[in-house]
Motif scaffolding. Structure first.
Motif, short mmCIF file in Angstrom:
data_model
loop_
_atom_site.label_atom_id
_atom_site.label_comp_id
_atom_site.label_asym_id
_atom_site.label_seq_id
_atom_site.Cartn_x
_atom_site.Cartn_y
_atom_site.Cartn_z
N GLN A 1 -101.62 77.42 -58.30
CA GLN A 1 -101.23 78.79 -58.60
C GLN A 1 -99.86 79.07 -58.02
O GLN A 1 -99.01 79.62 -58.67
N ALA B 1 -99.15 79.88 -68.32
CA ALA B 1 -99.81 80.94 -67.58
C ALA B 1 -99.17 81.10 -66.22
O ALA B 1 -99.28 82.12 -65.58
N ARG C 1 -102.16 87.21 -63.06
CA ARG C 1 -102.87 86.02 -63.54
C ARG C 1 -104.37 86.22 -63.49
O ARG C 1 -105.10 85.78 -64.38
#
Lengths: 730, 1208
Positions: B5, B1006, B1204
Motif C-alpha cells: 500500500q 489503484a 483506497r
C-alpha cells in the motif's frame, strides 16, 4: 394666689404645658366620669429666649427603670448630699461635681423657676445637620424653574457646615453625587423597584468607605461624616447651585392622555435609606418637593392613565381606591424607618390636583415634618413658606430641632395612655411609663397632646396636698449640632372629686379641653367613619366651638379631597392652642368707617355692605369687601385725595393680613375678594348660616347676607342640642 | 500489504509529483538558472511530450488499457484543455504562464536564495532564457545518457514487476511514459533552438494532444502561458511523464482538471515509463537493489533528481528511475516506484528549492556535485545516491529533500548535476514512505497559475456555471446577470442534477454569501432601484424579487418566475414591451433585469412596525475596572474615539453621518453619560441596579456628534482620569449589553454596541459567569461543553438584541480566562464581531487594537437585517453558518451586517434539477442603511446543473469547499466530540475524492492517488483545517483562543478563510524594489525557509517577519537599520522607517497586507532560533506541528489510504 387662667397662662409661658384639668381627681373612676380626660398639651421646645442652656449634663435617678432627672420638686438632703427622686422615691447620691452644693448654693435645676431647663450634652462628636432635597422633575418648566430658584436660595440659608444632598426623580431616581469636578455624577435607580437600605448601600458604593469614592472629591479628613452624596454646603455651594440650575425636566416622553411617570415612592425610600445607612440618629431633613402624585412603583397613588382620576373620598369610602392601602403601607413603613433614625420628612406638594398627601401624611406626621400644599411652586405661598422653614431665632440658630425623643416620667399614680401629634412611639415599656415618644423633629410651635389615665396604685386615698408630677425629658439635636436635653417637670394637685368638685371644676381649662377634644376627634376621624366621629363628638361635648369643629375640614370631608383633609388635619394636630382655635373657629374682623376694627361674630349676619371683613382661617387670610365698599373701590375713590380716609380703610385690613402672613407657618393663602366675587365662597362657607334662602325673610333683610346652603345654622344646631341634652339626660 | 500500500501510496503521490515536478521543474529551472529554465521547459515538454509519446509509444500496450483512457484522457484533456484554453484562452494563460514559471523560478530562487550566487544568477537567468536553453541542451545530452541508463533500470523493474503485478503494470505503464520522457529531452533540445518554451511546448503539445499541441505550438512563445494552463495540468503531466504514471496522469488530469493523476496513469505513464526505466536502470539499478526496503525512497529520489533536472534527461531519468526504480523496488517493494515518483519530482522541483534551504547540508552537495559531474552517468549516481540517499532517508522526507538539494547545488553547475541529483535522490528513498513535498500538489503553484490565467481579464458573470478566479487572484468583475464572486461564491458551479449524485459525490453544495461586500474602486456598487410606492416587484407565489431570471410573457403583461414558475401580472407602471427575442425593451436600463446584484428601496411595508426607521446609533460601552484602566485600554479608547467619531459610516462622504452615539462605562455598575449639546459639562449617571437593567436617561444619551462635540470631548477627556485610581476589579457583562439594548429600545432605533471588556464577569448580576476553564476536558467527549455557553442567559439576550436590531461588537482585553464561548454568544448571534487582545499592553498592542477599532467603526454596515435565500425548484437552502440568529428555518436575522460578514448557506436537493434551466438562487437582504433608509439588496446567482459527475468535479472551488468544511466542523464541535468531527471531515473528503476516482478518473493503478484538478489542494487545505487550533489544539492553546477562533471563522469569507488556513509566506529577501509585483509566495514549510532569507508570513490575523540567521547584513541593514542579526529587537511591532527603497517597499507591502484584511495584523519579528519561532512555526502548516498535526505529506498518504479503502 393667682387665678386659674393666670396660672394656666404662666404655666404655658414657662413650660409650654396646658392641662385640661389643672387639679386632678384622685381616682380613676372620677377621672372617667369627667368626660374630658386629664390630658396635657405640651410644646416640647417652646421658644424660651430667656432660658440659657446649661453646659453640663443632667443628674439622673440611679434606678435603672426610672432615670428621672433631678428637678426642683425633688427633696434634697444637702448635708448628706442626697436627693430623692420624686417619681420613684429612690434616694440618690449627688455626683462629685455637686460637692459644693448647699441650701444657698443650689444648682439651677433645683430652682423653682427652672421647672424647664435645658442641658447641653458635651459627650460625643458634634454631628452635622443633613438636608436632603428630594426633587420631582415631572413638572412644567415654569414650576421647575421657580422650584430651582427656591432651592438655590435655600442653600444660602443653611448653616455652612450643614450637609446637603440632592435626589431628583421623575421616571427614574437620581441620587446626585456632589463635589464632582468636570462632570456631574448621579446614581440612577428605576422607579419601580423598592430597595432596602442594604441594597442601596451596596448600589451607592457606600459599603467600602474609602475604596472607590474617597479618591475623587477633595475630601477633608476632619469631616468624616460627609460622603459623596451629602457634603457641607460651604464646599459644594457653587457646585450644587449649578447642578440645580441644570436640572432638566424629566425627559421621558409623556404620551397623550397619560400622567408623567413619577417614582415618588422609591425616591423617598432611597432618601430614607441613604440617610439611614449614612447618618442614623443624626438630625436630618428629607425635603420632598412634588409636583404631582406618584404614578409608578411602590407608593403609587394613581395610575398613569389620565382617564382614571385620582381617588376621592367617595372612592375611599367605597373601597375603590386600589392603590391607597398599598401606598399608605409603603409610606408608613418609610415614616417609621425615618422616625426611628430621627430623620424628618417634609413634603412640599404643589399641584392643582391631589398629590397623594392622604397616603403620605404619615411621613410628615410620624417624623414631625412639614406638609405644605400649594397650587404651584411659582406662588408666593410656597416660596415664602419654604423660606420660613429656615427662619432663625435671635441667636441665629434654626427654629427647628432634630432627632428628638421625648420621654415622660410620671408619678406612680399616673399612666400615660397615649399621645397624639407628630410623633411615633418608641415602644418602650416601663413600670410607670406606658409610652415613650420619638420625634423626628419638633418645631417650637408645635403641641403634643397626651392624655393620661390616672391610675391608683392602691386603693388608698392619695394624701391631701400630694401632687402628681410629670417630667418631660426631651432630647434633641440643636441646629448648632449640639445635643441637648430639655427637661420640664410639672406637678398638679390631687383633689377628691366628691369633696372638692368645685376645685376641679375651677381648674378646667376650656380652651385646652376644646382643642384636646377636637384633636381626639380628628384622631378618631382618621381611623373611623366620619359620621361616627361626629356622633361621638356630639355625645361628648356640646359647645359653640364644636359647631364649627363639626363644620371644619378636619372632620368634614365633603368638598375636600383626601389630600386636603390630610393637609388640614396635619396642621391642626400640630399647631399650638391658639392657632388650633383659629383653625376651628376662624376669626372675623370687621373694618368700617364706624369705628376701629372689631372682631365680629362668624355669622352671615356680619356680612354687611359697608364693611370690609378680614377672615383668618389659619390656612386662608381673606379680605372681603362689602357690596358698597367694593363699589366705591371700583369707582376709584381711594385714589382721590379727598377720600384718603377710604384709602386708609382699604389699607387697614391689608396691613393686618400682612402681619399674619408674615408670622404664620405655613403661609396662608391670601385672598382679596369682594361681594359677589367668586372667592367670597371661602367666607360664605365658614360663617354661620344664620340667614339662608330658607329663612332670610324671617330675619330681616337689612343685615347680613344670606347663605345659600342647607347646612344647619348655629341656632338650629343649638336648639337641637338642647333637646338632645335634655333627652339624653333623661 | 502495508508495504504494498505504501508503495501504492507512493506511486500515487509520485504521480502527482510528476506533475509537481513538472511545475517545480519548470519553475525551478527557470528560477534557478538560465539552465534551470530550460529544465523547466523540459519538464513541461516532458509532460506534454510524455503524454503524446506515451500513447504513441505504444507502451500503450499496457497503456492500451490506458489507451481508452487516453482517448478519454484526451477527451478530458480536451475538455481540460478546452477549458484551459477557454479559460486562458490560451493567449492569456501563456503569457501568464511564462511569468508564472518565472515566479516559480524565483521561488526556486528563493529557495536557492540561501545561495547568494543563485540569486544573483537568477537575476540574470530570467533575462536569458536562451542561455538556459542552451544549457538545457547540454543537459539534454546528459539526459540522453541517463535515458540509456534507464533501460538498465528497466531490467530491475522487471524484477520488481514480478513482485507486484499490479504495481508493475501501472508502473510499467508509467515507465513507458518515461521513455517518452526521453523523447522530451529532444523537445528540450528543440527548445534551445527556438525559445526553450516553444520547443517544449511544441513537443509536448504535439505529443500529448495533437489538437492541443497545435495551439501550443502556435502560441509558441506565448504558448509558454498556454502551457501553464495546461501546464498546471501539463506540469503535473510533465512530471508524470517523467514518471510514466504520473506524467500520464497529469496530462489527462489536466484535462480533467485533476493533476491528471488519472491521465498520467493512462497515457503518458506508459510511454514515459520507458524512459524512467532507462533511468531507473541507472539509478535504481544501483540504489534500488541496494536498498530495496529503503529503495522506495531511493527511487523517488532519482525521480526527483530527474525532475530537478528540468532537462528532459532528468525528467526522463527521474521517471525512469521512478518507474524503473519503482518497479524494481516494487519487485523488492512496490513502494519504491511510488516514492521515487513522488519524491523524484518533488525533489526535482522542490529539491532545488528545498535543497537551497536544506542545501545547507554540505555533505550532500559535495556528494552530489561529484555525482552530478559524473552524474551524467547513471550508474555512478545510483551508487553514490544510494549512499547518500540513505542518510537522507534517515532524515526523513526532508532528508530526501536534502538529497536533492545537493543535487541542486550540483544542478547549477551543470544540468548534469541533476543527473547526479537523482542519485542523491536515491538516498532520498531512504524515507520510503515519505513523499517528496515538491511532488505533491502545491497551493502556491495553483495560486500562481490561476493568477496567470485569470488575473488579466475581467471576470464576466454572465456565463452560467463558470467558476470565478481564485480568491488569491486579483481580478475585475463585470456584472452581467450573476452576482459577483465577491458577493457569492459557490462550492460548485455545476450542481448535480439529482440528490443521488450529490450524495454519491459528497461534494457540499454551498454558497458563501457576503451580501455587503466592499467592491474595489473600479467596480460599480450595486445600483439602487426604486419601484415606487408599491415596493419592489415580486413573484406572487414565492415572493422572489424581480431579477434577470424572470421571463416576461404575453407581450410583457406578465412574467413567469424563474424560481417557482408562477405567473404574475406586471403592474401597469412597470409594463414594458418586449422585443423580438422576448426581452423587455428596457432590459438594459433596468439593473434588476440585467444585473446580478442591485438594491431596491424598501417601502414602509418592509419596516418594523410599519414605521420608517430612525437613523441607527452607536453605543460605546467601556469597561473601567482595574484591569482595563491599568492596561491602558480605557485611555486609548477614549483618546481614539475623539477623532474616530468623525468617521462614522455614511453614504455620502460630504454629509455628516446620521448615526448618533452614546457612551457608557462600567465595572460592577454602569455609568451612563448625558452629553446633550446644551450641557456645560457631561453628566454621569450611575446605575447600580444591575439586576434589572434600565436606561436612566433618554434625552442626551444618544447624540449627534457634531452637535455635542464639546461635551463629548470633555467626557472622553475625563473618563480615563475619573477611573485612574479605581480599585474595582469585578465586572458585569450581561447588564452591559442589556443597557445598550434598552437604550436602543428607548430610542426606537437599531444600532451597534461596541463593548470593551476586560475580565470574566463575576460580579453579582444577570449573566454572571464562573471560571470553568478545565483543560482536562480537552480531548474528551465533554470537550464540546467548553464551546457551549455556560448559561442560557446570553442566548436569550441575543434574541432580544436581534429583535431590536442591536448588533454587538466585543473587544476583549483579557489577562486570563474570560469564557469567550459564552461572552461571544451575543456578538455572534447579532452579526457582530469579537476582537480579542490577550495580555493587552498599550505599547505593543495599541496599533492593532486602534486599527481594528477604526476599521470596525468606519466600516459600512446595515442594521436590523433579514436575509433570505430563495432557490429555484429542486434545491433548497437548508443550513446556514455565520454570525446571525434564526428564529425560523428560512430567515437569517442579523441585527447588524457589515461588509465583512459572511453567511455560508448549504443547499440540498428536494427534487431533480434540469440541465437546461440550471439552478437559481436569489439572496435578498433587507436592511437599514446607515442613513436610516430601508433597503433590499438582491444578489442573484445561476449555476449549471450537470448529469455527469465529471462536470461537478470540474467546476468546484476548493477554497469555498474548505470554507464550508471549516464552518461546518467548527459548528459540529459544539455537539460532537472533536475527534469525531475530525474523522467525519476526513471521511467526507475521502469520499469526495474516491467518488472522483471511481467515476471520473481514467482507470489507473489503484495505487495511484488521483485528484481532481479543481480539488487537488483539498487534502492540503483540509489538513490545515484539521490541524487548526480549534480542532486540534496544542497544549498552549487556551480555550478562549479556540472559542475565539471558532467564532471568528464562522463568519469568514473565502478570502479570509483561505489565508487563515493556508498562510501566505513571502520570501521578502527576493523583493524586487523596482516592480510592484510581490515575490512569489512559497509553501508553508520550514524546509523552504533559507537561513539567509527573510520571510513575511500572513495569516489574516497575524503577521510574522522571519529572519534567517544568515541573512545578509545588507538586507538586515535595509530592513532593520542594523547589520547585525543579534541586534534585531524581536519585540518590535513595526519596522523602523528607513529611507531606502527596500525598506519602503517592504513597509508598503506590509501595509497593503493589512489593508486587505478586515482585522489589523500585528507584526511580530521572529528571529531564527528565537523562542518566538515556535509560534511562527505553528503556521507552517505543511509541516508536522508540535501538537501532533500531520504534515502535508503524511496527511496525503493517510488520505490516500482512506480513499483506497473506500475504493476497495
Amino acid at each position: 394666689m393667682t387665678t386659674f387662667p393666670e396660672f394656666i397662662q404662666q404655666n404655658e409661658d414657662r413650660d409650654g404645658v396646658r392641662f385640661s384639668w389643672n387639679v386632678w381627681p384622685s381616682s380613676r373612676l372620677e377621672a372617667t366620669r369627667m368626660v374630658v380626660p386629664v390630658a396635657s398639651l405640651f410644646t416640647p421646645l417652646k421658644e424660651r429666649p430667656d432660658l440659657p442652656p446649661i453646659q453640663y449634663e443632667p443628674v439622673l435617678c440611679s434606678r435603672a427603670t426610672c432615670r428621672a432627672v433631678l428637678n426642683p420638686l425633688c427633696q434634697v438632703d444637702y448635708r448628706a448630699k442626697l436627693w430623692a427622686c420624686n417619681f420613684c422615691y429612690q434616694r440618690n447620691q449627688f455626683p462629685p461635681t455637686y460637692a459644693g452644693i448647699s441650701e444657698v448654693n443650689q444648682p439651677a435645676e433645683l430652682l423653682p423657676q427652672f421647672s424647664t431647663i435645658e442641658y447641653v450634652v458635651q459627650r460625643g462628636p458634634q454631628m452635622p445637620l443633613n438636608f436632603l432635597y428630594v426633587v420631582d422633575t415631572c413638572m412644567e418648566d415654569e414650576d421647575l424653574q421657580a422650584l430651582k430658584e427656591s432651592l438655590q436660595m435655600s442653600l444660602s440659608l443653611l448653616p455652612p457646615t450643614a450637609l446637603v444632598g440632592l435626589i431628583t426623580f421623575g421616571r427614574m431616581i437620581q441620587v446626585h453625587e456632589l463635589g464632582c469636578e468636570g462632570i456631574s455624577k448621579s446614581y440612577v435607580f428605576r422607579g419601580t423597584k423598592d430597595l432596602n437600605a442594604k441594597q442601596l448601600q451596596e448600589m451607592l458604593g457606600l459599603t467600602k468607605p474609602a475604596a472607590a469614592q474617597a479618591g475623587r472629591g477633595p475630601q477633608q479628613p476632619q469631616a468624616p461624616p460627609s460622603n459623596r452624596f451629602l457634603q457641607p454646603v460651604q464646599k459644594i455651594d457653587m457646585n450644587l447651585t449649578d447642578l440645580l440650575g441644570e436640572l432638566q425636566r424629566d425627559p421621558w416622553p409623556v404620551t397623550q392622555g397619560k400622567r408623567p411617570l413619577r417614582s415618588l415612592g422609591v425616591a423617598l425610600s432611597i432618601a430614607v435609606g441613604l440617610l439611614e445607612c449614612t447618618f442614623p440618629n443624626t438630625g436630618a431633613r428629607i425635603m420632598t418637593f412634588i409636583g404631582g402624585p406618584a404614578t409608578q412603583g411602590p407608593g403609587m397613588v394613581v395610575g398613569d392613565e389620565l382617564k382614571t382620576p385620582i381617588r376621592s373620598w367617595h372612592d375611599i369610602e367605597k373601597d375603590n381606591a386600589k392603590f391607597m392601602k398599598k401606598a399608605t403601607k409603603h409610606y408608613e413603613a418609610l415614616a417609621n424607618r425615618a422616625a426611628a433614625n430621627g430623620h424628618i420628612i417634609d413634603i412640599y406638594a404643589c399641584a392643582l390636583d391631589q398629590t397623594g398627601l392622604a397616603e403620605m401624611k404619615c411621613c410628615t406626621n410620624y417624623t414631625g415634618g412639614y406638609m405644605v400644599m400649594a397650587d404651584s411652586f411659582n406662588t408666593s405661598l410656597f416660596k415664602q413658606t419654604f423660606q420660613r422653614v429656615f427662619t432663625k431665632d435671635v441667636q441665629g440658630s434654626f427654629k427647628m430641632a432634630f432627632a428628638g425623643t421625648l420621654e415622660i416620667k410620671t408619678s406612680r399614680e399616673i399612666k400615660i395612655s397615649g399621645a397624639i401629634g407628630p410623633c411615633t412611639s418608641l415602644n418602650a415599656k416601663g413600670p410607670c411609663v406606658s409610652e415613650n415618644v420619638n420625634f423626628g423633629f419638633i418645631t417650637f410651635l408645635e403641641c403634643l397632646f397626651f392624655s393620661f389615665y390616672l391610675f391608683l396604685q392602691h386603693n388608698a386615698p392619695i394624701p391631701q396636698g400630694g401632687r402628681g408630677a410629670i417630667q418631660y425629658v426631651t432630647q434633641y439635636q440643636h441646629s448648632s449640632g449640639q445635643r441637648r436635653i430639655r427637661v420640664t417637670t410639672i406637678a398638679r394637685n390631687w383633689a377628691d372629686a366628691q369633696t372638692q368638685i368645685q376645685n376641679i371644676a375651677a381648674s378646667f381649662d376650656q380652651e385646652a379641653a376644646a382643642i384636646l377634644m377636637a384633636r381626639l376627634a380628628v384622631y378618631r376621624a382618621e381611623s373611623e367613619e366620619g359620621p361616627d366621629v361626629l356622633r361621638w363628638l356630639d355625645r361628648q361635648l356640646i359647645r359653640l366651638f364644636m359647631f364649627h369643629l363639626r363644620r371644619s375640614p378636619f372632620l368634614q370631608v365633603f368638598n375636600n379631597s383626601p389630600d386636603e383633609s390630610s393637609y388640614y388635619r396635619h396642621h391642626f394636630m400640630r399647631q399650638d392652642l391658639t392657632q388650633s382655635l383659629i383653625m376651628i373657629q376662624p376669626i372675623l374682623y370687621a373694618y368700617s368707617f364706624s369705628g376701629p376694627p372689631e372682631p365680629v361674630l362668624l355669622d352671615s349676619s356680619s356680612i354687611l355692605p359697608d364693611r370690609i371683613l378680614l377672615m383668618d382661617t389659619f390656612f386662608q387670610i381673606l379680605i372681603y369687601h362689602g357690596e358698597t365698599v367694593s363699589q366705591w373701590r371700583k369707582a376709584g375713590y381711594q385714589d382721590m385725595p379727598e377720600y384718603e380716609n377710604f384709602r386708609h380703610l382699604l389699607q387697614a385690613p391689608v396691613d393686618d393680613a400682612q402681619e399674619i402672613l408674615h408670622s404664620r407657618f405655613p403661609m396662608p393663602r391670601y385672598i382679596d375678594t369682594e361681594h359677589g366675587g367668586s372667592q367670597a365662597r371661602f367666607l360664605l362657607s365658614k360663617v354661620n348660616p344664620s340667614q339662608t334662602h330658607n329663612n332670610m325673610y324671617a330675619w330681616g333683610q337689612e343685615s347680613g347676607a344670606p347663605i345659600l346652603t342647607d347646612d344647619v345654622s348655629l341656632q338650629v344646631f343649638m336648639d337641637h342640642l338642647k333637646k338632645l341634652a335634655v333627652s339624653s339626660a333623661a | 500489504m502495508n508495504v504494498n500500500q505504501q508503495p501504492h501510496m507512493a506511486s500515487p503521490y509520485g504521480q502527482p509529483q510528476p506533475g509537481y515536478q513538472g511545475y517545480p521543474q519548470s519553475g525551478y529551472g527557470g528560477q534557478q538558472v538560465p539552465g534551470g529554465y530550460p529544465a523547466q521547459f523540459a519538464p513541461y515538454n516532458g509532460p506534454a511530450s510524455a503524454y503524446q509519446p506515451g500513447p504513441p509509444q505504444g507502451v500503450r500496450g499496457p497503456p492500451t488499457s490506458g489507451a481508452p483512457p487516453v482517448s478519454a484522457a484526451q477527451a478530458y484533456s480536451q475538455f481540460g484543455q478546452g477549458e484551459v484554453q477557454n479559460g486562458p484562452p490560451a493567449m492569456g494563460p501563456p503569457p501568464q504562464r511564462s511569468p508564472v514559471s518565472q515566479p516559480y523560478s524565483q521561488g526556486a530562487m528563493n529557495l536557492t536564495g540561501p545561495q547568494p550566487q543563485y540569486n544573483q544568477q537568477f537575476g540574470a537567468p530570467p533575462t536569458s532564457m536562451q542561455q538556459m536553453t542552451t544549457q538545457m541542451a547540454g543537459m539534454q545530452v546528459g539526459s540522453t545518457v541517463p535515458s540509456p541508463a534507464g533501460p538498465g533500470y528497466a531490467p530491475p523493474t522487471i524484477s520488481q514487476a514480478p513482485v507486484s503485478a499490479a504495481y508493475t503494470p501501472s508502473d510499467p505503464s508509467s515507465y513507458a511514459p518515461t521513455p517518452t520522457v526521453p523523447s522530451q529531452p529532444p523537445p528540450a533540445e528543440r527548445v534551445p533552438q527556438s525559445t526553450p518554451s516553444q520547443p517544449y511546448y511544441g513537443a509536448p503539445a504535439q505529443q500529448p494532444f495533437p489538437t492541443a499541441a497545435p495551439p501550443f505550438s502556435a502560441p509558441g512563445p506565448a504558448q509558454a502561458p498556454a502551457p501553464p494552463l495546461a501546464s498546471q495540468q501539463s506540469f503535473p503531466q510533465g512530471p508524470p511523464p517523467s514518471q510514466p504514471p504520473f506524467s500520464s496522469a497529469p496530462p489527462q488530469a489536466p484535462p480533467t482538471a485533476s493533476y491528471g493523476g488519472p491521465l498520467p496513469p493512462v497515457q503518458a505513464p506508459h510511454p514515459r515509463a520507458p524512459p524512467p526505466t532507462s533511468q531507473p536502470s541507472a539509478f535504481p539499478g544501483g540504489p534500488p537493489p541496494t536498498s530495496t526496503p529503503s529503495q522506495y525512497p531511493g527511487p523517488p529520489m532519482p525521480q526527483q533528481s530527474p525532475v530537478s533536472q528540468p532537462s528532459p534527461f532528468h525528467s526522463g531519468p527521474p521517471p525512469l528511475p521512478t518507474t524503473a526504480g519503482g518497479f524494481p523496488p516494487q519487485g523488492g517493494a512496490p513502494p519504491r516506484p511510488l516514492h521515487p515518483g513522488m519524491q523524484g519530482p518533488p525533489l526535482a522541483s522542490q529539491g532545488p528549492l528545498m535543497s537551497q534551504a536544506n542545501h545547507v547540508a554540505p555533505p550532500q552537495p559535495g556528494m552530489l556535485p561529484g555525482q552530478p559531474t559524473a552524474g551524467m552517468a547513471g550508474p555512478p549516481p545510483p551508487q553514490q545516491p544510494g549512499m547518500q540517499g540513505y542518510p537522507p532517508q534517515q532524515n526523513g522526507a526532508f532528508g530526501q529533500v536534502r538529497g536533492p538539494q545537493p543535487g541542486y547545488a550540483g544542478q547549477y553547475p551543470g544540468q548534469q548535476n541533476y543527473g547526479a541529483a537523482p542519485p542523491a535522490q536515491a538516498p532520498a528513498p531512504s524515507a520510503p514512505k515519505r513523499l517528496d513535498p515538491d511532488s505533491i500538489p502545491s497551493p502556491i503553484q495553483v495560486i500562481e497559475d490561476d493568477k496567470a490565467n485569470k488575473g488579466s481579464e475581467p471576470f464576466v458573470t454572465g456565463v452560467r456555471g463558470q467558476a470565478p478566479p481564485l480568491v488569491t487572484t486579483n481580478f475585475q468583475v463585470k456584472d452581467q446577470g450573476n452576482a459577483s464572486p465577491r458577493f457569492i461564491r459557490c462550492t460548485s458551479y455545476n450542481m448535480p442534477c439529482t440528490s443521488d449524485m450529490a450524495k454519491q459525490s459528497q461534494v457540499p453544495l454551498a454558497a458563501v454569501i457576503k451580501p455587503l461586500a466592499t467592491l474595489p474602486p473600479d467596480e460599480i456598487p450595486p445600483y439602487i432601484v426604486d419601484h415606487g410606492e408599491g415596493g419592489p416587484i415580486r413573484c406572487n407565489r414565492c415572493k422572489a424579487y424581480m431579477c434577470p431570471y424572470m421571463q416576461f410573457i404575453e407581450g410583457g403583461r406578465r412574467f413567469q418566475c424563474g424560481f417557482c414558475s408562477c405567473v404574475t401580472e406586471v403592474p401597469p407602471h412597470y409594463f414594458q414591451h418586449l422585443d423580438h427575442t422576448g426581452k423587455r425593451v428596457d432590459c438594459c436600463d433596468r439593473p434588476e433585469l440585467s444585473m446580478g446584484s442591485y438594491e431596491f428601496m424598501a417601502t414602509v411595508d418592509y419596516c418594523k412596525n410599519n414605521k420608517i426607521p430612525q437613523p441607527p446609533a452607536f453605543i460605546f460601552l467601556i469597561d473601567v475596572s482595574y484591569n482595563a484602566v491599568k492596561n491602558g485600554m480605557v485611555r486609548m479608547v477614549c483618546q481614539e474615539l475623539k477623532t474616530l467619531l468623525d468617521y462614522l459610516p455614511r453614504e455620502n462622504p460630504d454629509v455628516q453621518s446620521n448615526i448618533r452615539v452614546g457612551f457608557v462605562t462600567y465595572n460592577k455598575v454602569l455609568h451612563f453619560y448625558n452629553v446633550k449639546a446644551s450641557l456645560a459639562q457631561p453628566q454621569m449617571m450611575v446605575v447600580s441596579d444591575v439586576a434589572d437593567m434600565f436606561v436612566p436617561l433618554l434625552d442626551g444619551f444618544l447624540v449627534n456628534v457634531s452637535e455635542s462635540r464639546v461635551v463629548i470631548e470633555s467626557l472622553l477627556d475625563q473618563i480615563p482620569d475619573m477611573f485612574a485610581d479605581t480599585r474595582e476589579t469585578e465586572t458585569v457583562f450581561g447588564p452591559v449589553i442589556q443597557a445598550g439594548l434598552e437604550a436602543l429600545k428607548a430610542a426606537d432605533c437599531a444600532g451597534k454596541l461596541f463593548v470593551f471588556h476586560s475580565s470574566l464577569p463575576i460580579a453579582e448580576a444577570p449573566g454572571k459567569l464562573k471560571n470553568r476553564e478545565d483543560k482536562k476536558l480537552v480531548g474528551t467527549d465533554k470537550e464540546k461543553s467548553l464551546f457551549q455557553p455556560q448559561i442560557s442567559f446570553y442566548a436569550n439576550l441575543a434574541k432580544e438584541c436581534v429583535t431590536q436590531g442591536c448588533c454587538v461588537d466585543l473587544f476583549l482585553f483579557p489577562n486570563q480566562y474570560v469564557d469567550v464561548a459564552t461572552l461571544g454568544v451575543v456578538p455572534t448571534s447579532t452579526g457582530g464581531s469579537v476582537y480579542k487582545y490577550t495580555y493587552f499592553q498599550a505599547q505593543s498592542d495599541q496599533e492593532r487594537f486602534l486599527n481594528d477599532l477604526r476599521k470596525d467603526v468606519q466600516k459600512p454596515m446595515g442594521f436590523d437585517a433579514v436575509m433570505r435565500v430563495r432557490t429555484s425548484t429542486g434545491i433548497r437552502a437548508t443550513d446556514f453558518f455565520g454570525s446571525f440568529y434564526m428564529s425560523n428555518t428560512t430567515d437569517v436575522e442579523l441585527a447588524g451586517l457589515d461588509c465583512d460578514k459572511t453567511v455560508t448557506v448549504e443547499f440540498r436537493h428536494d427534487d431533480k434539477l434540469s440541465e437546461e434551466t440550471g439552478a437559481l438562487m436569489q439572496c435578498a437582504v433587507l436592511y437599514t442603511s446607515c442613513t436610516g433608509q430601508r433597503r433590499l439588496r438582491i444578489h442573484n446567482m445561476a449555476v449549471n446543473c450537470c448529469a455527469q459527475l465529471a462536470d461537478l468535479y470540474r467546476n468546484c472551488e476548493t477554497d469555498t469547499i474548505i470554507n464550508y468544511f471549516a464552518k461546518y466542523a467548527y459548528r459540529s464541535i459544539l455537539n460532537n466530540p472533536t475527534k469525531n468531527v475530525r474523522d467525519s471531515l476526513v471521511n467526507q473528503c475521502a469520499q469526495i475524492l474516491a467518488c472522483y476516482r471511481k467515476n471520473c478518473a481514467s482507470p489507473s493503478s489503484a495505487g495511484q492517488l488521483i485528484l481532481p484538478e479543481c480539488m487537488k489542494l483539498l487534502p492540503v487545505y483540509l489538513n490545515c483545517v484539521l490541524k487548526s487550533d480549534v480542532l486540534h489544539p496544542g497544549a498552549d492553546v487556551s480555550l478562549d483562543d479556540r472559542a475565539y477562533l471558532r467564532q471568528l471563522v464562522s463568519a469568514m469569507d473565502v478570502t479570509e478563510s483561505h489565508v487563515f488556513f493556508y498562510p501566505r509566506l513571502l520570501p521578502v529577501h527576493k523583493l524586487d524594489v523596482e516592480s510592484d509585483a510581490l515575490p512569489v509566495a512559497i509553501r508553508d514549510s520550514e524546509e523552504r525557509l533559507s537561513k539567509g532569507g527573510v520571510y513575511l508570513l500572513e495569516t489574516g490575523l497575524n503577521l510574522f517577519l522571519w529572519v534567517g540567521a544568515n541573512a545578509q547584513q545588507e538586507l538586515l541593514q535595509n530592513i532593520f537599520g542594523t547589520p547585525a542579526f543579534s541586534q534585531i529587537d524581536p519585540s518590535m511591532t513595526s519596522l523602523p522607517v528607513l529611507e531606502n527603497p527596500y525598506s519602503k517597499r517592504l513597509r508598503e507591502i506590509i501595509e497593503s497586507f493589512r489593508m486587505q484584511r478586515s482585522r489589523y495584523m500585528k507584526l511580530m519579528v521572529v528571529k531564527q532560533e528565537d523562542k518566538l519561532e515556535l509560534i511562527f512555526k505553528h503556521f507552517l502548516v505543511e509541516d508536522k506541528n508540535n501538537s501532533g498535526g500531520a504534515s502535508y505529506v503524511d496527511f496525503l498518504c493517510h488520505m490516500h489510504k482512506e480513499i483506497r479503502q473506500l475504493l476497495s
